[in-house]
Design an enzyme around this catalytic site. Structure first.
Site, short mmCIF file in Angstrom:
data_model
loop_
_atom_site.label_atom_id
_atom_site.label_comp_id
_atom_site.label_asym_id
_atom_site.label_seq_id
_atom_site.Cartn_x
_atom_site.Cartn_y
_atom_site.Cartn_z
N ARG A 69 0.80 -1.22 0.00
CA ARG A 69 0.00 0.00 0.00
C ARG A 69 0.83 1.28 0.00
O ARG A 69 0.34 2.34 -0.38
CB ARG A 69 -1.03 -0.05 1.12
CG ARG A 69 -2.11 -1.09 0.78
CD ARG A 69 -3.11 -1.32 1.88
NE ARG A 69 -2.56 -1.98 3.05
CZ ARG A 69 -2.41 -3.29 3.21
NH1 ARG A 69 -2.76 -4.10 2.24
NH2 ARG A 69 -1.93 -3.78 4.32
N GLU A 106 4.97 -9.92 15.14
CA GLU A 106 4.34 -10.63 16.25
C GLU A 106 4.22 -12.12 15.95
O GLU A 106 4.26 -12.95 16.85
CB GLU A 106 2.93 -10.08 16.49
CG GLU A 106 2.87 -8.58 16.67
CD GLU A 106 1.66 -7.98 15.98
OE1 GLU A 106 0.55 -8.48 16.19
OE2 GLU A 106 1.85 -7.01 15.24
#
Length: 170
Positions: A69, A106
């Site tokens: 993006r 994560e």
């Protein structure tokens, strides 16, 4: 918009054009969908304009967009401020010689790559992406650019998630 004055009336229109999709791509995630912003020509233009207003005249020579993006917002910003655009891509997406920077997420590890020679020592760089969450991807982008001698002026993201502690807070 993390780089703009929240008093600007365009901010509300931009924020309200971003759709939040609960539990995507997995349960517990509140996905910030910018595709709805892209469907609103005025909100899209205002987004680019706010960044251009902030960075025009700052002698930025390269806008580095993070896949994917950052590729939407980076090129129009680069064109308007007179800078080159350099894509920072996931592994094995760029032909030719690349420099890589691994980083921890994560849920695992990832990597950004950039063409060797795309950014020169002394270039003043702006990193662009759609969203900053933990800051891991932005930190990897900064490291990649600084390794080749660029001066990273700032990171520009359309969406910030203030409830998450950013890796950029140090």
């Amino acid at each position: 918009m993390s780089t703009c004055n929240n008093e600007d009336p365009r901010i509300h229109g931009i924020a309200s054009s971003i759709r939040v999709v609960p539990n995507f791509p997995k349960p517990g995630i509140m996905f910030q969908d910018i595709t709805t912003l892209l469907l609103d020509p005025q909100a899209f233009k205002n987004t680019v304009d706010l960044f251009v207003e902030r960075y025009k005249g700052k002698n930025i020579s390269v806008v580095a967009g993070i896949e994917a993006r950052g590729f939407i917002f980076g090129p129009p910003i680069a064109l308007e401020i007179g800078a080159k655009f350099v894509p920072l891509r996931k592994p094995r997406k760029l032909p030719g010689e690349v420099i890589s920077e691994e980083y921890v997420l994560e849920y695992g590890r990832d990597c950004l790559e950039m063409h060797i020679g795309a950014v020169q020592q002394g270039d003043r760089a702006l990193v662009v992406d759609d969203l900053v969450a933990t800051g891991g991807t932005l930190c990897a982008a900064i490291n990649l650019l600084e390794r080749v001698g660029a001066d990273v002026v700032e990171c520009a993201c359309v969406i910030g998630l203030p409830e998450l502690k950013s890796a950029l807070d140090g």
